[in-house]
Design an enzyme around this catalytic site. Sequence first.
Site, PDB file in Angstrom:
ATOM      1  N   THR A  42       7.568  -3.626   7.880  1.00  0.00           N
ATOM      2  CA  THR A  42       8.900  -4.053   7.454  1.00  0.00           C
ATOM      3  C   THR A  42       9.329  -3.175   6.282  1.00  0.00           C
ATOM      4  O   THR A  42       8.492  -2.697   5.509  1.00  0.00           O
ATOM      5  CB  THR A  42       8.927  -5.533   7.053  1.00  0.00           C
ATOM      6  OG1 THR A  42       7.934  -5.775   6.064  1.00  0.00           O
ATOM      7  CG2 THR A  42       8.678  -6.423   8.260  1.00  0.00           C
ATOM      8  N   VAL A  44      11.164  -3.368   3.258  1.00  0.00           N
ATOM      9  CA  VAL A  44      10.966  -3.657   1.830  1.00  0.00           C
ATOM     10  C   VAL A  44       9.478  -3.652   1.493  1.00  0.00           C
ATOM     11  O   VAL A  44       9.054  -3.087   0.472  1.00  0.00           O
ATOM     12  CB  VAL A  44      11.611  -5.003   1.454  1.00  0.00           C
ATOM     13  CG1 VAL A  44      11.320  -5.346  -0.009  1.00  0.00           C
ATOM     14  CG2 VAL A  44      13.120  -4.964   1.685  1.00  0.00           C
ATOM     15  N   CYS A  45       8.673  -4.262   2.347  1.00  0.00           N
ATOM     16  CA  CYS A  45       7.233  -4.325   2.101  1.00  0.00           C
ATOM     17  C   CYS A  45       6.606  -2.938   2.037  1.00  0.00           C
ATOM     18  O   CYS A  45       5.706  -2.687   1.233  1.00  0.00           O
ATOM     19  CB  CYS A  45       6.554  -5.143   3.188  1.00  0.00           C
ATOM     20  SG  CYS A  45       7.131  -6.836   3.280  1.00  0.00           S
ATOM     21  N   THR A  46       7.074  -2.034   2.866  1.00  0.00           N
ATOM     22  CA  THR A  46       6.539  -0.665   2.855  1.00  0.00           C
ATOM     23  C   THR A  46       6.809   0.003   1.510  1.00  0.00           C
ATOM     24  O   THR A  46       5.926   0.673   0.954  1.00  0.00           O
ATOM     25  CB  THR A  46       7.153   0.154   4.008  1.00  0.00           C
ATOM     26  OG1 THR A  46       6.851  -0.497   5.246  1.00  0.00           O
ATOM     27  CG2 THR A  46       6.602   1.574   4.032  1.00  0.00           C
ATOM     28  N   PHE A  49       4.344  -1.704  -1.111  1.00  0.00           N
ATOM     29  CA  PHE A  49       2.945  -1.295  -1.030  1.00  0.00           C
ATOM     30  C   PHE A  49       2.779   0.163  -1.445  1.00  0.00           C
ATOM     31  O   PHE A  49       1.755   0.538  -2.019  1.00  0.00           O
ATOM     32  CB  PHE A  49       2.407  -1.541   0.385  1.00  0.00           C
ATOM     33  CG  PHE A  49       1.881  -2.936   0.562  1.00  0.00           C
ATOM     34  CD1 PHE A  49       2.692  -4.027   0.292  1.00  0.00           C
ATOM     35  CD2 PHE A  49       0.589  -3.169   0.986  1.00  0.00           C
ATOM     36  CE1 PHE A  49       2.221  -5.326   0.434  1.00  0.00           C
ATOM     37  CE2 PHE A  49       0.107  -4.457   1.140  1.00  0.00           C
ATOM     38  CZ  PHE A  49       0.921  -5.540   0.863  1.00  0.00           C
TER      39      PHE A  49
END
Length: 218
Positions: A42, A44-46, A49
């Site tokens: 996804t 935003v998560c990328t 992280f």
Amino acid sequence: MAVRINDIAPDFTAESTAGTIRFHEWLGDSYGIIFSHPRDFTPVCTTEFAAVAQLAAEWKKRNTKVIGVSVDSVQDHEKWKRDIETFGGAPADFPIIDDTSLTVAKAYDMLPADYYLPTEGRTPANSATVRTVYIVGPDKKIRLSMTYPMSIGRNFAEILRALDAVQKTDGVPLATPANWVPGQDVIVALALTDDQAKERFGELDIKLPYLRFAKAPA
């Protein structure tokens, strides 16, 4: 059940990209940051992280281990790590937990209120973990928590700043003022008299009888 500041961080055993993790044992005598995200692959998560990966040297400098939580599998995590590293330009060497069972998400209260709606009519979005962050001390107690909605990417510069503040004030009669950053003065707790504060922390900058600043200890 909510996880609150000064609670013992729930212990757990889970599979991860670094193998089997027994959380308290893995943490050892380090500080820890445990953070959840809704799904692998996804946008935003990328970005988040990748930000964590880019700060690897900063976490190490602060004796802090970071660990991610996702409802996806280890196999998906391993594939997703390649995207994280491509985007961020840094290796994602921290563990990412396989929480397909939601065991960790439930233990740390990482699910939105919608998750507890009746099953009928509930969508995957209702049960996706929100962006929750916990800072855990070496004594395994929760020091700080932050929660973001799914649509808001976390500011990891702020998380790093908060970690610095936690470590600066942990176990000593000090606090940090609004917008504090390392190198700035800190607030002396009211548990100390002026004389006790001067003896321990040097000269005071007394703004108000209850607001006394001192140079931050090294």
